[in-house]
Design an enzyme around this catalytic site. Structure first.
Site, PDB file in Angstrom:
ATOM      1  N   CYS A 153      -8.989  -7.388  -5.493  1.00  0.00           N
ATOM      2  CA  CYS A 153      -8.707  -6.865  -4.154  1.00  0.00           C
ATOM      3  C   CYS A 153     -10.014  -6.721  -3.377  1.00  0.00           C
ATOM      4  CB  CYS A 153      -8.010  -5.515  -4.281  1.00  0.00           C
ATOM      5  SG  CYS A 153      -7.631  -4.754  -2.699  1.00  0.00           S
ATOM      6  N   HIS A 156       1.369  -7.789  -3.340  1.00  0.00           N
ATOM      7  CA  HIS A 156       0.087  -7.075  -3.277  1.00  0.00           C
ATOM      8  C   HIS A 156      -0.118  -6.452  -1.885  1.00  0.00           C
ATOM      9  CE1 HIS A 156      -4.344  -6.721  -4.372  1.00  0.00           C
ATOM     10  NE2 HIS A 156      -4.403  -6.612  -3.065  1.00  0.00           N
ATOM     11  N   GLU A 157       0.176  -7.219  -0.846  1.00  0.00           N
ATOM     12  CA  GLU A 157      -0.104  -6.745   0.520  1.00  0.00           C
ATOM     13  C   GLU A 157       0.906  -5.686   0.970  1.00  0.00           C
ATOM     14  OE1 GLU A 157      -2.986  -7.542   1.718  1.00  0.00           O
ATOM     15  OE2 GLU A 157      -3.319  -9.035   0.157  1.00  0.00           O
ATOM     16  N   HIS A 162      -0.188  -2.454  -0.318  1.00  0.00           N
ATOM     17  CA  HIS A 162      -1.235  -1.834   0.500  1.00  0.00           C
ATOM     18  C   HIS A 162      -0.634  -0.980   1.612  1.00  0.00           C
ATOM     19  CE1 HIS A 162      -5.218  -3.059  -0.694  1.00  0.00           C
ATOM     20  NE2 HIS A 162      -4.895  -4.339  -0.768  1.00  0.00           N
TER      21      HIS A 162
END
Ligand code: ZN
Length: 189
Positions: free
Chosen positions: A118, A160-161, A164
């Site tokens: 990341c 993954h995003e 976030h």
């Protein structure tokens, strides 16, 4: 999120590092009427700049530049590396994919432990269990509602995003975390 490239130049835009509370906030939805505003365009431009400054960056979420909004950007470079039908459709595209207010609507039950890193957690890498396929609903930069299915790297990026945007970092989920300094990195897949 990262690919497996090697070097990075200093970013003209500060990429927030782990420990900063903005990475742990629940990011707020973008008002669709704001998409045409100069401030919103500046945020997107800054995200692209930050992403492009990192040779190994494939995608970035707005909180990573300190903006707590539900937006992420996937680089065109990443799309060229992605081997699936959806990415191929975009492979010649000079621009980025922009997802505003994204929601994952479907995840495959089949999962794989994938290598992950990341831009906000230098220089840790680990394995994260991700669904092999993911479907996302979002708005694009024209304010149009879109739905995208993806597999492989793009499906991993979607997961993954969107994590976030919910204040989750890959290190919360990863196993076999290890620190790999940039100078050691080319030895690693
Ligand atoms: Zn990340």
């Amino acid at each position: 999120m990262l690919s497996s490239a090697k070097t990075n130049s200093p970013s003209p835009i500060n990429i927030v590092q782990t420990g900063d509370p903005v990475l742990r906030e629940l990011a707020q939805p973008v008002a669709i009427s704001d998409i045409s505003s100069e401030r919103f365009k500046k945020t997107i431009a800054d995200m692209k700049l930050a992403l492009d400054s990192q040779d190994d960056g494939v995608a970035i979420a707005a909180p990573q530049i300190g903006v707590p909004l539900r937006i992420f950007v996937v680089s065109a470079k990443a799309l060229r590396e992605i081997n699936d039908a959806y990415a191929k459709k975009y492979a010649g595209s000079p621009d980025y994919l922009i997802f505003i207010n994204p929601t994952i609507t479907k995840l495959s039950r089949t999962r794989t432990d994938l290598d992950e890193g990341c831009l906000s957690v230098r220089w840790l890498y680990g394995k994260v269990s991700r669904s092999n396929k993911a479907t996302l609903q979002a708005y694009d930069e024209k304010g149009e509602k879109i739905e995208r299915g993806a597999s492989g790297l793009l499906a991993q990026i979607f997961q993954h995003e969107t994590d976030h945007l919910d204040g989750i970092l890959f290190t919360d989920k990863a196993t076999q975390l290890e620190e790999i300094k940039p100078e050691e990195k080319e030895q690693v897949k």
